[in-house]
Design a protein around this motif. Structure first.
Motif, PDB file in Angstrom:
ATOM      1  N   TRP A  72      -2.470  -9.060   7.447  1.00  0.00           N
ATOM      2  CA  TRP A  72      -3.628  -8.659   6.641  1.00  0.00           C
ATOM      3  C   TRP A  72      -3.195  -7.932   5.369  1.00  0.00           C
ATOM      4  N   ASP A  73      -2.216  -7.017   5.530  1.00  0.00           N
ATOM      5  CA  ASP A  73      -1.765  -6.192   4.409  1.00  0.00           C
ATOM      6  C   ASP A  73      -0.647  -6.837   3.589  1.00  0.00           C
ATOM      7  N   GLY A  74      -0.092  -7.945   4.081  1.00  0.00           N
ATOM      8  CA  GLY A  74       1.027  -8.589   3.382  1.00  0.00           C
ATOM      9  C   GLY A  74       2.303  -7.767   3.433  1.00  0.00           C
ATOM     10  N   VAL A  75       2.496  -7.017   4.508  1.00  0.00           N
ATOM     11  CA  VAL A  75       3.665  -6.155   4.666  1.00  0.00           C
ATOM     12  C   VAL A  75       4.777  -6.957   5.341  1.00  0.00           C
ATOM     13  N   MET A  76       5.927  -7.045   4.700  1.00  0.00           N
ATOM     14  CA  MET A  76       7.040  -7.826   5.245  1.00  0.00           C
ATOM     15  C   MET A  76       8.087  -6.967   5.944  1.00  0.00           C
ATOM     16  N   SER A  77       7.814  -5.673   6.083  1.00  0.00           N
ATOM     17  CA  SER A  77       8.747  -4.763   6.730  1.00  0.00           C
ATOM     18  C   SER A  77       7.963  -3.830   7.645  1.00  0.00           C
ATOM     19  N   ILE A  78       8.352  -3.767   8.893  1.00  0.00           N
ATOM     20  CA  ILE A  78       7.663  -2.885   9.831  1.00  0.00           C
ATOM     21  C   ILE A  78       7.739  -1.437   9.367  1.00  0.00           C
ATOM     22  N   GLU A  79       8.849  -1.075   8.734  1.00  0.00           N
ATOM     23  CA  GLU A  79       9.012   0.299   8.264  1.00  0.00           C
ATOM     24  C   GLU A  79       7.887   0.716   7.323  1.00  0.00           C
ATOM     25  N   GLY A  80       7.359  -0.219   6.540  1.00  0.00           N
ATOM     26  CA  GLY A  80       6.308   0.091   5.589  1.00  0.00           C
ATOM     27  C   GLY A  80       4.897  -0.031   6.130  1.00  0.00           C
ATOM     28  N   LEU A  81       4.755  -0.465   7.375  1.00  0.00           N
ATOM     29  CA  LEU A  81       3.425  -0.644   7.959  1.00  0.00           C
ATOM     30  C   LEU A  81       2.823   0.697   8.349  1.00  0.00           C
ATOM     31  N   ARG A  82       1.654   0.961   7.827  1.00  0.00           N
ATOM     32  CA  ARG A  82       0.938   2.197   8.161  1.00  0.00           C
ATOM     33  C   ARG A  82       0.388   2.107   9.584  1.00  0.00           C
ATOM     34  N   ILE A  83       0.508   3.199  10.317  1.00  0.00           N
ATOM     35  CA  ILE A  83       0.023   3.244  11.694  1.00  0.00           C
ATOM     36  C   ILE A  83      -1.487   3.039  11.723  1.00  0.00           C
ATOM     37  N   ASP A  84      -2.203   3.654  10.782  1.00  0.00           N
ATOM     38  CA  ASP A  84      -3.662   3.504  10.771  1.00  0.00           C
ATOM     39  C   ASP A  84      -4.089   2.073  10.464  1.00  0.00           C
ATOM     40  N   SER A  85      -3.293   1.342   9.737  1.00  0.00           N
ATOM     41  CA  SER A  85      -3.612  -0.057   9.457  1.00  0.00           C
ATOM     42  C   SER A  85      -3.542  -0.882  10.747  1.00  0.00           C
ATOM     43  N   ALA A  86      -2.507  -0.645  11.545  1.00  0.00           N
ATOM     44  CA  ALA A  86      -2.397  -1.351  12.830  1.00  0.00           C
ATOM     45  C   ALA A  86      -3.550  -0.955  13.751  1.00  0.00           C
ATOM     46  N   ARG A  87      -3.861   0.318  13.753  1.00  0.00           N
ATOM     47  CA  ARG A  87      -4.976   0.804  14.583  1.00  0.00           C
ATOM     48  C   ARG A  87      -6.283   0.108  14.214  1.00  0.00           C
ATOM     49  N   ASP A  88      -6.527  -0.069  12.936  1.00  0.00           N
ATOM     50  CA  ASP A  88      -7.791  -0.638  12.463  1.00  0.00           C
ATOM     51  C   ASP A  88      -7.944  -2.134  12.724  1.00  0.00           C
ATOM     52  N   GLU A  89      -6.864  -2.792  13.078  1.00  0.00           N
ATOM     53  CA  GLU A  89      -6.936  -4.234  13.315  1.00  0.00           C
ATOM     54  C   GLU A  89      -7.872  -4.603  14.454  1.00  0.00           C
TER      55      GLU A  89
ATOM     56  N   THR B 258       3.836  13.162   4.522  1.00  0.00           N
ATOM     57  CA  THR B 258       3.956  11.707   4.387  1.00  0.00           C
ATOM     58  C   THR B 258       2.785  10.971   5.027  1.00  0.00           C
ATOM     59  N   VAL B 259       2.610   9.740   4.592  1.00  0.00           N
ATOM     60  CA  VAL B 259       1.647   8.845   5.225  1.00  0.00           C
ATOM     61  C   VAL B 259       2.322   8.301   6.487  1.00  0.00           C
ATOM     62  N   PRO B 260       1.668   8.389   7.654  1.00  0.00           N
ATOM     63  CA  PRO B 260       2.302   7.920   8.885  1.00  0.00           C
ATOM     64  C   PRO B 260       2.532   6.401   8.879  1.00  0.00           C
ATOM     65  N   THR B 261       3.798   6.019   8.926  1.00  0.00           N
ATOM     66  CA  THR B 261       4.187   4.608   9.028  1.00  0.00           C
ATOM     67  C   THR B 261       5.085   4.443  10.251  1.00  0.00           C
ATOM     68  N   PHE B 262       5.316   3.195  10.629  1.00  0.00           N
ATOM     69  CA  PHE B 262       6.228   2.948  11.738  1.00  0.00           C
ATOM     70  C   PHE B 262       7.663   3.248  11.321  1.00  0.00           C
ATOM     71  N   GLY B 263       7.936   3.239  10.024  1.00  0.00           N
ATOM     72  CA  GLY B 263       9.266   3.563   9.526  1.00  0.00           C
ATOM     73  C   GLY B 263       9.600   5.041   9.611  1.00  0.00           C
ATOM     74  N   ASN B 264       8.613   5.917   9.414  1.00  0.00           N
ATOM     75  CA  ASN B 264       8.915   7.355   9.465  1.00  0.00           C
ATOM     76  C   ASN B 264       8.512   7.996  10.791  1.00  0.00           C
ATOM     77  N   SER B 265       8.091   7.183  11.752  1.00  0.00           N
ATOM     78  CA  SER B 265       7.689   7.732  13.041  1.00  0.00           C
ATOM     79  C   SER B 265       8.497   7.181  14.214  1.00  0.00           C
ATOM     80  N   THR B 266       9.247   6.112  13.977  1.00  0.00           N
ATOM     81  CA  THR B 266      10.085   5.538  15.028  1.00  0.00           C
ATOM     82  C   THR B 266      11.512   5.429  14.522  1.00  0.00           C
TER      83      THR B 266
END
Length: 163
Positions: free
Chosen positions: A58-75, A139-147
């Motif tokens: 949906w977001d066109g994110v090609m790297s898990i590190e850049g994926l926002r946690i709230d974006s995944a939640r909202d899916e 920071t904005v919570p992403t999978f890159g800065n939380s895992t």
């Protein structure tokens, strides 16, 4: 070809042929263990991985590190509003090495069970985003800065855990 299928094709090109669901499943295991749901951890990690895959498409994110946690939640809400069927051309199945996990949850379960596990995943991702923001308020919570990637020194097995 659906938007998700186009995303998967592009992701594979940009990520050495890897499948996005497989990559998401590696990360989701750490999140699922953090929000452990007694007796349903495999379904929980699979549901989280799928929400991640759909959010990346949906977001066109090609790297898990850049994926926002709230974006995944909202899916979950986004996909339930449009009510597509898992495995359809709009919501295509995973075709990666770990696609059996996807099929087990999304094709072998009833629609009620699928919604239940996706709701649980949404709830865990909500709490995980709050906890990540609490720990890293700047920071904005992403999978890159939380895992973080860990390697077992004895077995050499790679896994992701919570930072």
């Amino acid at each position: 070809m659906s938007g998700v299928q186009e995303f998967v094709s592009q992701y594979r090109i940009e990520n050495d042929g890897r499948d996005p669901f497989d990559d998401c499943l590696m990360r989701s295991g750490g999140v699922a263990s953090w929000g452990y749901d007694d007796g349903h951890s495999e379904f929980l990690s699979t549901a989280i991985a799928e929400l991640m895959r759909l959010a990346m498409a949906w977001d066109g994110v090609m790297s898990i590190e850049g994926l926002r946690i709230d974006s995944a939640r909202d899916e979950f809400s986004r996909w339930m509003e449009s009510n597509p069927l898992p495995g359809s051309t709009v919501w295509p199945p995973s075709t990666g090495e770990r696609s059996g996990r996807w099929h087990h949850l999304f094709l072998d379960s009833s629609p009620e069970e699928v919604r239940l596990h996706l709701r649980r995943a949404e709830s865990v991702l909500t709490e995980f985003a709050i906890e990540t923001k609490r720990r890293r308020s700047e920071t904005v919570p992403t999978f890159g800065n939380s895992t973080r990637k860990f390697v077992n020194p004895v077995t050499g097995v790679t896994f992701y855990g919570i930072v």
